[in-house]
Design a protein around this motif. Sequence first.
Motif, PDB file in Angstrom:
ATOM      1  N   THR A 146       0.837  -1.199   0.000  1.00 14.58           N
ATOM      2  CA  THR A 146       0.000   0.000   0.000  1.00 14.58           C
ATOM      3  C   THR A 146       0.873   1.252   0.000  1.00 14.58           C
ATOM      4  O   THR A 146       2.062   1.208   0.336  1.00 14.58           O
ATOM      5  N   GLN A 148       0.638   3.648   2.064  1.00 16.77           N
ATOM      6  CA  GLN A 148       0.978   3.980   3.442  1.00 16.77           C
ATOM      7  C   GLN A 148       2.169   3.157   3.928  1.00 16.77           C
ATOM      8  O   GLN A 148       3.058   3.684   4.610  1.00 16.77           O
ATOM      9  N   GLN A 149       2.201   1.865   3.581  1.00 19.01           N
ATOM     10  CA  GLN A 149       3.301   1.009   4.020  1.00 19.01           C
ATOM     11  C   GLN A 149       4.614   1.437   3.375  1.00 19.01           C
ATOM     12  O   GLN A 149       5.658   1.479   4.025  1.00 19.01           O
ATOM     13  N   TYR A 183       3.201  10.599  -1.953  1.00 20.02           N
ATOM     14  CA  TYR A 183       2.569   9.879  -0.845  1.00 20.02           C
ATOM     15  C   TYR A 183       3.433   9.967   0.409  1.00 20.02           C
ATOM     16  O   TYR A 183       2.920  10.136   1.531  1.00 20.02           O
ATOM     17  N   PHE A 187       2.154  11.555   4.131  1.00 18.49           N
ATOM     18  CA  PHE A 187       2.049  10.859   5.406  1.00 18.49           C
ATOM     19  C   PHE A 187       3.159  11.216   6.389  1.00 18.49           C
ATOM     20  O   PHE A 187       2.987  11.047   7.600  1.00 18.49           O
ATOM     21  N   ASP A 372      -7.972   6.774  -0.728  1.00 17.87           N
ATOM     22  CA  ASP A 372      -6.593   7.228  -0.533  1.00 17.87           C
ATOM     23  C   ASP A 372      -6.183   8.254  -1.581  1.00 17.87           C
ATOM     24  O   ASP A 372      -5.543   9.268  -1.261  1.00 17.87           O
TER      25      ASP A 372
END
Length: 445
Positions: A146, A148-149, A183, A187, A372
């Motif tokens: 993902t 986020q990961q 991204y 984050f 997302d």
Amino acid sequence: MRTKVLPALFCAGLIATTGVLAGNAASAAPRGSSAVAQDATVREKLEKIPGLRIVSETQKEGRPFFTLMLRQPVDHDRPWRGSFEQQFTLWHKAETAPVVHYTGGYTLSSSTREITRLLDANQVSVEHRFFGKSVPAGRTDWSKLTIQQQAADEHNIVRALKRIYPAKWLGTGASKGGMTQTYHERFYPEDLDAVVAYVAPNDADNRDDRVYDEFFATVGTAECRTALDAVQREMLVRRETIRPLFEATSKEQGLTFRQLGSTDRAYEFSVLDQVWNFWQSGSAADCPTVPDAKKATDRELYDWSLGHGLSIYSDADAGPEGTGPYYRQAAAQLGWADLKFKHLRDVRNHPDIYQPNSLLAADMRTRYSGWDAKDVDRWVNKKGQRMMFVYGQNDPWSAERYRPSKRDSHLYVAPDTNHGALISKLTPEQRAEAEATVKRWAGVK
């Protein structure tokens, strides 16, 4: 989708869109005593970072170049559930120099980036999780691939290396790498001092892709667009006589199409992507080469198409060891361009095929969630700071772009340029402005 040339991007450093120099790291050039002393200090500091392993040390342009592995959790939310090593490289110039943090979005590429040259900076190049050598042992849990990961992976790398490099950090990347860098900034906005993202697609609303159809209705000249559409249509009108040529090429290259389901489905998929790839990698200068679709022979149409956008999508390309992880991300979070193909409606056999799950093995297919992409789009537009986006005027991927905020952020479009847009391809005035901004962000005069 359209990543048969994204893999072409991928194969050349995503692929050479922002690279200035291929920069082969391996060199046997001897080092002076001062370089040895500094190198030893940097190496010693790297060796003290928990979870970091030095794979190799060579030279690049007379400066230390390290290939490294950092132990990362498979799931940053549940770090006790296993780990893997993520590959990256470090080109060391000086501990006091800025650091360019580069994400290619695919397997490792360490080619020298445009802003690295501009700033004479150190460069860290990161391989995306679940690509190349950055893969967990055993069965891969694709639900952990993902945005986020991956952002958390990069956060760990930046945090580890800031022990050595306290100066300014600038993120950069092209295409999927530009998305990945965006991204990361979303984050972990405290990690980097600025971001320069090249040709970064932004499919914020995957259900509304009118902007891509509008792009293909206006790019280049009317004569060129008409000729390209005619060739694309004729490739499907004559599929029974041209497909055998496609099959022969596939057999010669050992390509199979189990995931797509049949050779006919693979052929149609490739033809659908043909005009996109023409503009992504070519230019208006190629327009005079487009054959007369009605007069050209099957062989003439096929051979021209192979050299101008017809890419063959196979099991090997879209598998876990190829660009399958990208298609998984597109199917899950990144989205894809769903074109209408109005001029092809009556000659298509497989109206369901043009989406990333078509290219994936059953265990990699998934459902799309648009939350997302919308979240990142809103954040960039409202809260992002010191972000620069560079797009190409004739690049399909640049049709749906990020719109940065007014918080010391900028958007540039390089005229008459494809997916290889660079700051150096802007108008002279805009180039000077952009380069001055990047230097200011980096604290370099």
